[in-house]
Design an enzyme around this catalytic site. Structure first.
Site, PDB file in Angstrom:
ATOM      1  N   CYS A  88       0.803  -1.572   0.047  1.00 25.27           N
ATOM      2  CA  CYS A  88       0.061   0.266   0.105  1.00 25.27           C
ATOM      3  C   CYS A  88       0.492   1.408  -0.108  1.00 25.27           C
ATOM      4  O   CYS A  88       1.923   1.675   0.781  1.00 25.27           O
ATOM      5  CB  CYS A  88      -0.771  -0.177   1.091  1.00 25.27           C
ATOM      6  SG  CYS A  88      -1.907   1.438   1.366  1.00 25.27           S
ATOM      7  N   CYS A 117      -7.472  -1.315   1.520  1.00 24.92           N
ATOM      8  CA  CYS A 117      -6.218  -1.922   2.395  1.00 24.92           C
ATOM      9  C   CYS A 117      -7.168  -1.813   3.711  1.00 24.92           C
ATOM     10  O   CYS A 117      -7.491  -1.253   4.280  1.00 24.92           O
ATOM     11  CB  CYS A 117      -5.726  -0.559   2.990  1.00 24.92           C
ATOM     12  SG  CYS A 117      -4.441  -1.154   3.809  1.00 24.92           S
ATOM     13  N   CYS A 121      -4.873   0.929   6.681  1.00 27.63           N
ATOM     14  CA  CYS A 121      -5.282   1.796   6.038  1.00 27.63           C
ATOM     15  C   CYS A 121      -6.703   2.522   5.346  1.00 27.63           C
ATOM     16  O   CYS A 121      -7.299   3.754   5.654  1.00 27.63           O
ATOM     17  CB  CYS A 121      -4.681   2.791   5.847  1.00 27.63           C
ATOM     18  SG  CYS A 121      -4.220   2.942   4.272  1.00 27.63           S
ATOM     19  N   CYS A 134      -8.578  -5.622  -9.937  1.00 29.98           N
ATOM     20  CA  CYS A 134      -8.054  -4.511 -11.208  1.00 29.98           C
ATOM     21  C   CYS A 134      -7.766  -3.492  -9.680  1.00 29.98           C
ATOM     22  O   CYS A 134      -8.699  -2.708  -9.528  1.00 29.98           O
ATOM     23  CB  CYS A 134      -9.160  -3.932 -11.523  1.00 29.98           C
ATOM     24  SG  CYS A 134      -8.973  -3.681 -12.802  1.00 29.98           S
TER      25      CYS A 134
END
Ligand code: ZN
Length: 161
Positions: free
Chosen positions: A75, A124, A127, A148
């Site tokens: 991330c 994510c 976060c 995607c």
């Protein structure tokens, strides 16, 4: 009250979609939580637009599309490990595509109806940043899933570094 019921219905329909991560999607608190101004200061303009504003990068615009060397996609906002090159495949869509995350614990899913048709957003789990979407038209010989994901939302760390 009406809103609560709608969320509940959405939760049920999502879990019927074989998504085991429903619990996390309604979780408003993430391990990494920052204010909008803090995120704005930390992230690049493009990262902020995608990760925090759920934007989508132009197809074929990310250099991460071309990566084939072994490594980990993390991330861009919090460093959470998201995907491995070995699960990346050429989808032809112009966005980095994976048939599975590193672990289902590392991402979360939530329904996204902003596009006028039901879709499943991938975020994510650490976060809450927007990553992209998951579809059921991935490789049939593996998971059948197509994650995607916006390249801007991720950084790549080669295995040998
Ligand atoms: Zn993150």
């Amino acid at each position: 009250m009406k809103k609560i019921i709608l969320v509940f219905v959405a939760a049920i329909s999502l879990s019927c979609n074989s998504n085991a991560q429903q619990d996390k999607s309604n979780k408003k608190e993430f391990e990494v939580t920052k204010s909008e101004s803090e995120w704005k200061a930390e992230l690049s303009k493009a990262e902020f637009q995608i990760l925090r504003k759920k934007g989508t990068e132009r197809a074929f615009s990310s250099e991460l599309n071309r990566i084939s060397q072994p490594g980990t996609f993390v991330c861009a906002a919090c460093g959470n490990a998201l995907y491995k090159t070995k699960h990346k495949f050429e989808s032809g869509t112009g966005w980095p595509s994976f048939d599975r995350p590193i672990s289902e614990e590392n991402v979360a899913y939530q329904p996204d109806r902003t596009g006028g048709f039901p879709a499943t957003e991938v975020i994510c789990s650490k976060c809450g940043g927007h990553l992209g979407h998951v579809f059921n038209d991935g490789p049939k010989n593996t998971t059948g899933k197509r994650h995607c994901i916006n390249g801007v939302a991720m950084d790549f760390i080669p295995d040998n570094e």
